[in-house]
Design a protein around this motif. Sequence first.
Motif, PDB file in Angstrom:
ATOM      1  N   ARG A  25      54.172  94.224  82.139  1.00 29.88           N
ATOM      2  CA  ARG A  25      52.419  95.018  82.305  1.00 29.88           C
ATOM      3  C   ARG A  25      51.709  94.379  81.218  1.00 29.88           C
ATOM      4  N   VAL A  26      50.550  94.185  81.611  1.00 31.77           N
ATOM      5  CA  VAL A  26      49.367  93.807  80.610  1.00 31.77           C
ATOM      6  C   VAL A  26      48.116  94.706  80.948  1.00 31.77           C
ATOM      7  N   SER A  27      47.670  94.706  79.832  1.00 29.05           N
ATOM      8  CA  SER A  27      46.157  95.634  80.000  1.00 29.05           C
ATOM      9  C   SER A  27      44.954  94.473  79.667  1.00 29.05           C
ATOM     10  N   GLY A  28      43.736  94.946  79.749  1.00 31.60           N
ATOM     11  CA  GLY A  28      42.802  94.015  79.750  1.00 31.60           C
ATOM     12  C   GLY A  28      41.895  94.440  78.536  1.00 31.60           C
ATOM     13  N   HIS A  29      40.745  93.692  78.273  1.00 36.08           N
ATOM     14  CA  HIS A  29      39.998  93.630  77.276  1.00 36.08           C
ATOM     15  C   HIS A  29      38.354  93.425  77.532  1.00 36.08           C
ATOM     16  N   THR A  30      37.399  93.897  77.052  1.00 43.08           N
ATOM     17  CA  THR A  30      35.934  93.004  77.363  1.00 43.08           C
ATOM     18  C   THR A  30      35.778  92.609  75.847  1.00 43.08           C
ATOM     19  N   PRO A  31      35.469  91.175  75.781  1.00 42.47           N
ATOM     20  CA  PRO A  31      34.800  90.796  74.509  1.00 42.47           C
ATOM     21  C   PRO A  31      33.444  91.298  74.161  1.00 42.47           C
ATOM     22  N   ASN A  32      33.028  91.108  72.663  1.00 47.94           N
ATOM     23  CA  ASN A  32      32.006  91.581  72.402  1.00 47.94           C
ATOM     24  C   ASN A  32      30.871  91.373  73.021  1.00 47.94           C
ATOM     25  N   ASN A  73      38.496  86.086  70.130  1.00 51.23           N
ATOM     26  CA  ASN A  73      37.961  86.823  69.279  1.00 51.23           C
ATOM     27  C   ASN A  73      38.049  88.351  69.807  1.00 51.23           C
ATOM     28  N   SER A  74      39.073  88.627  70.622  1.00 47.76           N
ATOM     29  CA  SER A  74      39.245  89.882  71.290  1.00 47.76           C
ATOM     30  C   SER A  74      40.537  90.009  71.775  1.00 47.76           C
ATOM     31  N   SER A  75      40.786  91.343  72.310  1.00 47.67           N
ATOM     32  CA  SER A  75      42.232  91.430  72.878  1.00 47.67           C
ATOM     33  C   SER A  75      42.451  90.833  74.213  1.00 47.67           C
ATOM     34  N   ALA A  76      41.524  90.118  74.684  1.00 49.58           N
ATOM     35  CA  ALA A  76      41.640  89.864  76.168  1.00 49.58           C
ATOM     36  C   ALA A  76      42.693  88.311  76.348  1.00 49.58           C
ATOM     37  N   GLN A  77      43.346  88.384  77.311  1.00 54.27           N
ATOM     38  CA  GLN A  77      44.233  87.386  77.394  1.00 54.27           C
ATOM     39  C   GLN A  77      44.005  86.812  78.974  1.00 54.27           C
ATOM     40  N   SER A 105      39.383  93.041  82.455  1.00 56.79           N
ATOM     41  CA  SER A 105      38.673  94.221  81.461  1.00 56.79           C
ATOM     42  C   SER A 105      39.762  95.168  81.318  1.00 56.79           C
ATOM     43  N   GLN A 106      39.381  96.190  80.380  1.00 61.11           N
ATOM     44  CA  GLN A 106      40.496  97.269  80.254  1.00 61.11           C
ATOM     45  C   GLN A 106      40.415  98.309  81.366  1.00 61.11           C
ATOM     46  N   HIS A 107      39.522  98.323  82.432  1.00 60.83           N
ATOM     47  CA  HIS A 107      39.576  99.031  83.363  1.00 60.83           C
ATOM     48  C   HIS A 107      40.562  98.585  84.442  1.00 60.83           C
TER      49      HIS A 107
END
Length: 394
Positions: A25-32, A73-77, A105-107
């Motif tokens: 399981r992985v989660s998401g992220h939004t770059p700045n 530069n973010s936690s996005a993969q 995204s983290q959503h």
Amino acid sequence: MARSLSPEQIPLGWSYGLLDNMVERVSGHTPNKSHPEYWNGGIKWISLSDSSRLDNGYIYETDKEISELGIKNSSAQIHPAKTVVLSRDAGIGKSGVMAEPMAVSQHFIAWKCDNTKKMNSWYLYNWLQLHKREFERQAVGSTIKTIGLPYFKKLTIAAPPYQEQCKIAEILSTWDKAIRNTKRLIENSKQQKKALMQQLLTGKKRLLDDSGKQFEGEWTKVELGKLLDYKQPTSYLVKSTEYSKGYSTPVLTAGKTFILGYSNEDFGIFNEKLPVIIFDDFTTASKFVDFSFKAKSSAMKILVAKDGISTKYVYESIQMLNYPVGGHQRHWISIFSNLVIGMPCKEEQRKIAAVLNNLDSENKILNKQLKDLKQEKKALMQQLLTGKRRVKVD
């Protein structure tokens, strides 16, 4: 879904436990977003604006893209193709499968299935679909509802051996293909009607009369208020909103929902001079109605065609009007009744209405087929994904 199952409830040969023990399981992220160089770099990124693309199997496109710099530069993969995603915010419980490597995204929550032979992507996708309402129930929050990350750490699943998962997914894909094809036919039907309306309701294309000759003659320009009388819905408003599918009288709104429910009230039912047009005075939304009904809102006008006027023709002409809605005002009397449409003779109105009615009938048949296919698939999912019905594996 997080509750324990007794041994006798687990199908023979199936495993039961935490989903995290079967798939990563992985989660998401939004770059700045203040760094434009992190965006529009060709890496597809699933965000809340892609909600409409979910629940349709493969996800091919996304509204936004990020760049390699955004990843670094973010936690996005970047997750591999066939990663399964589920929305935990807007469109809660909607899911899909990446058609190619993408980020999220983290959503969203995502599961990378193809790095192990424990979980088939399409088996998991269908399992998520089957339990969608449970995910919706897990969402909490006063303003924006969401499913917290701890819930997914405890998420449990019953799954057959990998080869049986693949076979189940293959069987269900047959229904998915039929559903996609039917949706495509429905969309084509809508586009066909839209194109034909542009031709028929402007007089650019003329039909044949009963003698086989093309209609001729100039059309007249007439205000809607001279074609339609309006009635207030006061006498037809429903008293109780305790609706039931077992009741007989539909309660209508001119909005997207159309039929809000069914009432057992046997008074104040509109059944005179059908068909009619119902018109929302605030939003200007309208619906063609050819059956008895009750109303929910006092803001709804009931529009009745004058003698010799085709209700269907006028309704379709109203759909062609492109008037911007503005302010919280009563639009029928102040604006729409003064708008002008082109009017052919009575016979040509009837012919045009008949052609458009035929297209509507085809669309209803297709929508019925789509509904039946979805119900058939759901019933099959409840059998196959619980082990009540087993499949043979070569």
